[in-house]
Structures are given as structure tokens and as C-alpha cells.
Design a protein around this motif. Structure first.
Motif, PDB file in Angstrom:
ATOM      1  N   LYS A 262     -14.156  -1.303   3.245  1.00 64.64           N
ATOM      2  CA  LYS A 262     -13.250  -0.720   3.170  1.00 64.64           C
ATOM      3  C   LYS A 262     -12.615  -0.333   1.383  1.00 64.64           C
ATOM      4  O   LYS A 262     -11.354  -0.908   1.490  1.00 64.64           O
TER       5      LYS A 262
ATOM      6  N   SER B 242     -10.197  -5.076   0.796  1.00 65.45           N
ATOM      7  CA  SER B 242     -11.496  -5.660   1.538  1.00 65.45           C
ATOM      8  C   SER B 242     -11.968  -7.010   1.219  1.00 65.45           C
ATOM      9  O   SER B 242     -12.654  -7.417   0.134  1.00 65.45           O
TER      10      SER B 242
ATOM     11  N   SER C  86     -11.432   5.202   2.117  1.00 67.83           N
ATOM     12  CA  SER C  86     -10.787   5.353   3.901  1.00 67.83           C
ATOM     13  C   SER C  86     -12.559   6.145   3.614  1.00 67.83           C
ATOM     14  O   SER C  86     -13.255   6.893   3.176  1.00 67.83           O
ATOM     15  N   GLN C  87     -12.993   6.838   5.055  1.00 68.55           N
ATOM     16  CA  GLN C  87     -13.696   7.712   6.246  1.00 68.55           C
ATOM     17  C   GLN C  87     -12.872   8.807   5.545  1.00 68.55           C
ATOM     18  O   GLN C  87     -14.153   9.839   5.078  1.00 68.55           O
ATOM     19  N   GLU C  88     -11.986   9.158   5.039  1.00 67.78           N
ATOM     20  CA  GLU C  88     -11.334  10.746   4.425  1.00 67.78           C
ATOM     21  C   GLU C  88     -12.126  10.947   3.231  1.00 67.78           C
ATOM     22  O   GLU C  88     -12.579  11.901   2.933  1.00 67.78           O
ATOM     23  N   TYR C  89     -11.678   9.706   2.545  1.00 72.47           N
ATOM     24  CA  TYR C  89     -12.424   9.841   1.081  1.00 72.47           C
ATOM     25  C   TYR C  89     -14.050   9.813   1.568  1.00 72.47           C
ATOM     26  O   TYR C  89     -14.321  10.825   0.508  1.00 72.47           O
TER      27      TYR C  89
ATOM     28  N   ARG D  82      -2.241   4.567   0.335  1.00 73.20           N
ATOM     29  CA  ARG D  82      -2.124   3.511   1.798  1.00 73.20           C
ATOM     30  C   ARG D  82      -2.992   4.320   2.251  1.00 73.20           C
ATOM     31  O   ARG D  82      -3.976   3.607   3.155  1.00 73.20           O
ATOM     32  N   GLU D  83      -3.839   5.703   2.462  1.00 68.26           N
ATOM     33  CA  GLU D  83      -4.445   6.296   3.423  1.00 68.26           C
ATOM     34  C   GLU D  83      -5.660   5.867   2.988  1.00 68.26           C
ATOM     35  O   GLU D  83      -7.202   6.855   3.324  1.00 68.26           O
ATOM     36  N   MET D  84      -5.594   5.535   1.812  1.00 64.30           N
ATOM     37  CA  MET D  84      -7.564   5.609   0.565  1.00 64.30           C
ATOM     38  C   MET D  84      -7.678   4.562   0.284  1.00 64.30           C
ATOM     39  O   MET D  84      -9.194   3.732   0.350  1.00 64.30           O
TER      40      MET D  84
ATOM     41  N   GLU E 261      -8.007   0.627   1.431  1.00 63.82           N
ATOM     42  CA  GLU E 261      -7.196  -0.948   2.788  1.00 63.82           C
ATOM     43  C   GLU E 261      -7.793  -1.806   1.914  1.00 63.82           C
ATOM     44  O   GLU E 261      -9.222  -2.543   0.941  1.00 63.82           O
TER      45      GLU E 261
ATOM     46  N   CYS F 229     -17.084   2.745   1.958  1.00 65.69           N
ATOM     47  CA  CYS F 229     -16.637   3.087   3.413  1.00 65.69           C
ATOM     48  C   CYS F 229     -16.492   1.590   4.059  1.00 65.69           C
ATOM     49  O   CYS F 229     -15.211   0.667   4.412  1.00 65.69           O
TER      50      CYS F 229
ATOM     51  N   LYS G 259       1.229  -0.894   0.480  1.00 72.15           N
ATOM     52  CA  LYS G 259       0.365   0.096   0.418  1.00 72.15           C
ATOM     53  C   LYS G 259       0.796   1.431  -0.184  1.00 72.15           C
ATOM     54  O   LYS G 259       0.786   1.736   0.999  1.00 72.15           O
TER      55      LYS G 259
END
Length: 404
Positions: free
Chosen positions: A357, A102, A360-363, A96-98, A100, A354, A92
Motif C-alpha cells: 500500500k 502502509s 495504488s493499483q492505478e499507479y 489520496r488516490e495513490m 494509503e 502496491c 490524504k
């Protein structure tokens, strides 16, 4: 270091000369720099730095190449069946931040699929065992790749006219041609896909390009890793070249018992290849990947969710990179934001992505605001255009009054 050792071992005289010249340049550069301080001569220092830069340039541009052989491993680390089974480790990088893994949605899809199809009957198990016994005589042996040294590979390439634009793949199974777990070179020429299968002998087979325009994802092929790809347990030139295309194995459960399984892709006339080979086939043939499972068939999910779900599978199976995944997800979400989907469907889709996964939560939060921002910008543009029209009409009226 591994690259230089490979060059010394398999390279021609020119390759060996390059390999040897790098440490010589480094050594000469160090000596000149030291002497420049001892003798206080600036020119020696500059000359030493030049040798150092030359060594760095050689090391960066130096690659090991064979005549007509393009080594395209995605990872330098050799993956052998002796190291398996093991869990898949995902890379990742910048996304990586967006992104994960799934696995939850895929696991749910697999379990639901099994329930809809029913468990294996005893008859099916017996038939499967009989089929495996028939394959035993056709399975590759441990020694069959050892005879292929650099010279013989060049002879094979010359004999079968392997094109320079070839790729390396691993054929896990091709029932129609009785091929089982064999490395192959693949290229396209005059509307035909050529496959040069290497093993206890060499054979060239072809498939029309129009029959290889798509690949079907096949998940959860249960296997015995101890019996998988025995020819890669012994060191050889071809084992080194093709090891990056061995399948990735996973641990799971089937009917309440632990199993090891692999995921494959099928194209052409039943040619099943490893997940690590799919990227090469897709790049070469521009094949569209199809995913047919309980998720893609479920009418409750819209096309935007299914597209990102499929993209997530391609990322986990190493068919696309993290950057490609990020770009494709952004494209789908932007199209979703501009679509006629209701606000409820839009937010529900983001929530589901989200939850599974896939983003991400931010996206999710970013794209909730994205649609609002896009709509405001559209309204401002319309307001601006209307205001401009009103000013133009007013100006025209004033000009008419002046003329009168």
C-alpha cells in the motif's frame, strides 16, 4: 474566529485596530448596499462592494505575529495529552488516490525486529523502571509554562539573541543534558545549532552543525500518556504555540499486552524529538533522514523499493506533505523505469509496492505501461535519427553524381 480572538487578546494596538476594522468594514458595506437599493443610488452600491472587498482582503492577509516569534503549526487544532491516547488520523489530500497508510509493512518490520532482538528480560525491565524513577524529579510540572507571557518571551528572546529564522520543536529526551519533554526554539548561527529550552527556567545549548546532518527514525517507543507533557494540560501562551509539536500516539501490542507508543527522530548528540518536530529540523538543517530496520537491511528489496518505503514513513510521520510524497514517489518510479532493472524485477517491485500500500493499483498499472511507452519513444527516436542519416547519405551521393 480563533485568530481574531487571539489578536484581540495578545496583539498590540495595531493588531487590535486591524481586528476591529474587519467587522466594521463588513457592517459599513452591508449598510451602504442596503441604502443603495432603498435610494436607488448606484454609487452607494459600488462603495458598499468596495468595503466588502476591503474586509475580505484584510481577513485574508491578516496574521498574528509576535516579535521574533514565528508560529508554524501544521494544524490549528490544539493537541493536548488529555485527549490521548488515540489513533493517528492521516490527512490524504490531493494524493489520496495513490497513497494509503502502509502500516502493514512497518508492523511486519517491527515484529521481525523484536523477534531478532528477543523479548525484554526481567533485569532489563527492572533497570528501565529504575531509570524512570530517576527521571521523575526532572520531569516538567504542570505550572512551569504559565509564567511566560508575551512580555517575558520577548525578554527571553532579547537576552539570548534568538534569531528571526528560528523554528519550534519539542525535545522528547536528551539524556546527555538531562532534558525531558521540553519545548525549545532552534536556530543556526555561525556553524552552531542553538537550542533554547523553555521550562522551569531557560537554558541555551549548542551543537555543531556538522553533527546534526542526519536524523535517525526511532519507531515504537512505549510510553504512559498520563505522564506525558504535564505542562501542556494547563492553558498558557507557550502551550498554545507548542501544542502542534506534541507527539502522535499509537495503540499497539508488545509481548501480548496492549501498549501506547510514539515514534521519534534523533539527531545531534542524542537529541530525540517528536515526529511533529522533525519537519522543522529537516527544513532548518537540511538533514538527511535515515531509517534502519529489518526492511532497509533486507537484501531482497532493491534500492528503489527502500527509497519509497522510507518516503512513506516520512509522509505518515508528517515530515513531508502528501504532495511531496507524490512527487518523490513519481521521481523514484521514473528512475526505476529508466534503470537497467530487468522486466521481472521492475514488475515485482511495482507489485510489492502496491501490496504494501505504498502506491495504488492505478499507479502500478500506469507505471507498467510507462516503461513500455518510454522504450517505444526511444526506439522511434533512434529510427528517426537513422532515417535522417540515410536520407542525408543518399542526398550526398546524388550531389556527387551531379558534379560528375
Amino acid at each position: 474566529m480563533k485568530k481574531f480572538l487571539t489578536g484581540l487578546r495578545y496583539g498590540n494596538w495595531l493588531t487590535k485596530l486591524y481586528v476591529i476594522s474587519i467587522p466594521i468594514c463588513i457592517l459599513v458595506g452591508i449598510v451602504l448596499i442596503v441604502l443603495s437599493f432603498v435610494w436607488n443610488v448606484i454609487y452607494l452600491f459600488l462603495l458598499g462592494v468596495a468595503f466588502g472587498i476591503g474586509a475580505i482582503a484584510l481577513s485574508q492577509s491578516f496574521t498574528i505575529e509576535e516579535e521574533f516569534i514565528e508560529q508554524e503549526p501544521e494544524e490549528e487544532k490544539k493537541q493536548t495529552t488529555e485527549q490521548l491516547p488515540r489513533k493517528k488520523v492521516q490527512r490524504k489530500p490531493e494524493a489520496r488516490e495513490m497513497v494509503e497508510e502502509s502500516q502493514e509493512v512497518e508492523k511486519e518490520a517491527g515484529e521481525t525486529e523484536k523477534k531478532s532482538q528477543g523479548v525484554e528480560t526481567e533485569t532489563e525491565i527492572k533497570e528501565s523502571k529504575e531509570t524512570e524513577k530517576k527521571k521523575e524529579n526532572k520531569k516538567p510540572n504542570q505550572d512551569e509554562l504559565e509564567e511566560y507571557d508575551e512580555k517575558k518571551i520577548k525578554q527571553v528572546f532579547y537576552k539570548y539573541k534568538v534569531r528571526k529564522e528560528h523554528r519550534l520543536i519539542m525535545i522528547d529526551e536528551w539524556k546527555e543534558r538531562e532534558i525531558h519533554q521540553q519545548p525549545a526554539y532552534i536556530w543556526v548561527h555561525r556553524g552552531q545549532v542553538h537550542l533554547l529550552i523553555i521550562g522551569d527556567g531557560v537554558q541555551e545549548l549548542t551543537v555543531p552543525v556538522n553533527k546534526a546532518s542526519s536524523m535517525l527514525y526511532q519507531r515504537g517507543i512505549v510510553c504512559q500518556t498520563k505522564e506525558e507533557y504535564p505542562q501542556f494540560r494547563k492553558e498558557s501562551l507557550l502551550a498554545t504555540l507548542f501544542s502542534p509539536y506534541l507527539p502522535v500516539y499509537h495503540e499497539g501490542n508488545k509481548n501480548g499486552r496492549p501498549v501506547i507508543y510514539k515514534n521519534l527522530f534523533e539527531f545531534g548528540s542524542g537529541i530525540k524529538i517528536t515526529n511533529t518536530s522533525a519537519r522543522n529540523v529537516r527544513d532548518l538543517l537540511q538533514s538527511e533522514v535515515q531509517v534502519d530496520d529489518i526492511v532497509t537491511r533486507d537484501l531482497r528489496y532493491n534500492s528503489f523499493f527502500k527509497e519509497i518505503y522510507k518516503t512513506g514513513i516520512l509522509f505518515r510521520e508528517q515530515v513531508i506533505t502528501a504532495k511531496e510524497y507524490q512527487d518523490q514517489v513519481n521521481d523514484v518510479l521514473q528512475n526505476l523505469a529508466l534503470s537497467d532493472a530487468s522486466d521481472k524485477e521492475y514488475e515485482d517491485t511495482l507489485q510489492l509496492l502496491c501490496h504494501q500500500k505504498l502506491i495504488s493499483q492505478e499507479y502500478m498499472e500506469y507505471y507498467k505501461q510507462y516503461r513500455v511507452r518510454v522504450r517505444l519513444e526511444e526506439e522511434e527516436k533512434k529510427t528517426g535519427r537513422n532515417h535522417k542519416k540515410d536520407k542525408q547519405k543518399k542526398k550526398t551521393k546524388e550531389q556527387k553524381k551531379t558534379k560528375k
